[in-house]
Design a protein around this motif. Structure first.
Motif: not given
Length: 331
Positions: A106-112
Motif C-alpha cells: 500500500x502507498x498513500x493509504x490511511x491507517x485507522x
C-alpha cells in the motif's frame, strides 16, 4: 493450540524412534553409526530395501518392534496433520499472511487505529471517497467482523511501534487514531510521528486537557467528538436551514459529493503559477471556486480571480455531482 501440540508430539516421537533405532542397531548388530542410521531409516520408512546382512533373532525382534512403533507414530502424525490442515486457524493464517503482503504494498493509504464508533465513521467516509485504508485493532470479535467485511486490518496494539510498522505507516498518507483512551491516542501520535514525520495525523480526544498535548505530540488536527456533537445540536436550533444546507453540500448521496479539494500540484503543468481566471473552471465544468488554501495553510473564502495558483496550495470547488465528475475528467 491443541493441534500444534499434537504436531510437536509427533515430531518428538519420530525423532525418539530414530534415536532408539540407531542406538539399538549399534548395540545389537555392532554396526557403525551410518549403517545403523541406514537400517533405522529403511525400517521406519518400510521401503523394502535389503538389509546389510542376514538378521539374527535379536535383530529381527528389534526390527519388528521398530516397525510397529513407526506405523503407530505415523498414524498419530497423519491424524495430527489432518486436523491441522482442516483447522480454520491454518487457513486463517494463510489469509492473514496474504493480507499482510497486500498491506506492505500500500502507498498513500490511511491507517485507522481503533474500530469503535468514531473509527467506523472514519472508515465509512474513506470508503465513500474511494480512499485506500486499513484498520489497526486488537479486539478478536471486531477482527472477525473486519474479516467478514473484507476490510484490510492489522491485528495488534496500535501503541506498539511494531504494529504500526506492520500497517506500512512509512508509506501512509495519513493516520486517524480513534482509541477510547486519550493516553493511548497520545502514545500513538508520538510513535507515528517518529516513524513518519511528513504525513497527516488526526487524533480523537475526550478531554480539553488532552487537546494541546496531542498537538504538541505531533497531531495535525485534534477532534473532540462530544464537543462537535453538542455544537452541531446547538447549530440545528440556531441556524437549522444553514446546517442542513451545508450537510447536503458535503454529501448528496453515498457515492457523490458537491465539494472537492484540488491540489495545485495535480493540475497540468501549464496552469502552475497561473491565476484562477486562467483556470476558467466555471466555463469548462460549471463548478465554482469557493475557497483557496495558501502554501502556508491560510484559507481565503471566495478568492479573487487573480489569485495565483502556486505550488503547495489548493482550491475548494463547489459543484453538482456531474460537474465534479467532469472536473475530474478534465484534470
Amino acid at each position: 493450540m491443541v493441534v500444534k501440540t499434537k504436531l510437536r508430539i509427533s515430531l518428538a516421537l519420530l525423532t525418539m524412534v530414530l534415536i532408539i533405532g540407531i542406538i539399538g542397531y549399534t548395540i545389537i548388530s555392532n554396526e557403525t553409526f551410518i549403517d545403523s542410521l541406514y537400517m533405522t531409516v529403511i525400517t521406519m520408512s518400510t521401503v523394502g530395501f535389503g538389509t546389510l546382512h542376514e538378521l539374527n533373532q535379536s535383530e529381527k525382534l528389534f526390527t519388528i518392534v521398530l516397525i510397529i512403533l513407526s506405523i503407530s507414530i505415523y498414524g498419530y502424525s497423519v491424524t495430527a496433520l489432518t486436523e491441522y490442515f482442516a483447522n480454520d486457524n491454518f487457513f486463517q493464517l494463510l489469509k492473514y499472511k496474504k493480507m499482510q503482503q497486500k498491506i506492505q504494498k500500500l502507498k498513500n493509504h490511511t491507517v485507522v487505529c481503533g474500530y469503535g464508533r468514531n473509527g467506523r465513521q472514519a472508515v465509512l467516509k474513506l470508503k465513500i471517497f474511494n480512499k485506500s485504508y486499513l484498520v489497526v485493532e486488537k479486539n478478536k470479535e471486531i477482527l472477525r467482523e473486519l474479516d467478514n467485511n473484507g476490510i484490510l486490518y492489522v491485528e495488534g496494539d496500535a501503541t506498539d511501534d511494531e504494529t504500526l510498522n506492520k500497517a506500512a505507516i512509512k508509506n501512509a498518507n495519513s493516520l486517524i487514531t480513534a482509541l477510547p483512551s486519550d493516553a493511548d491516542n497520545l502514545f500513538v501520535v508520538l510513535s507515528a510521528r517518529q516513524i513518519n514525520k511528513e504525513f497527516t495525523i488526526i487524533s480523537r480526544a475526550s478531554n480539553e486537557s488532552s487537546f494541546k498535548k496531542l498537538l504538541i505530540a505531533g497531531a495535525t488536527n485534534v477532534i473532540m467528538p462530544d464537543k462537535i456533537g453538542g455544537d452541531h445540536m446547538a447549530s440545528l436550533v440556531v441556524t437549522p436551514n444553514l446546517v442542513e444546507f451545508v450537510e447536503r453540500l458535503t454529501i448528496s448521496n453515498e457515492t457523490s459529493t458537491n465539494l472537492e479539494e484540488i491540489e495545485i500540484k495535480d493540475l497540468p503543468e501549464e496552469l502552475i503559477n497561473k491565476t484562477i481566471l486562467d483556470l476558467d473552471l466555471r466555463k469548462r465544468t460549471g463548478c465554482l471556486i469557493i475557497g483557496f488554501k495558501t502554501a502556508d495553510h491560510k484559507y481565503v473564502i471566495n478568492p479573487d480571480g487573480y489569485t495565483k495558483l502556486t505550488l503547495n496550495s489548493s482550491l475548494i470547488v463547489l459543484g453538482k455531482p456531474n460537474q465534479i465528475e467532469k472536473l475530474h475528467q478534465i484534470l
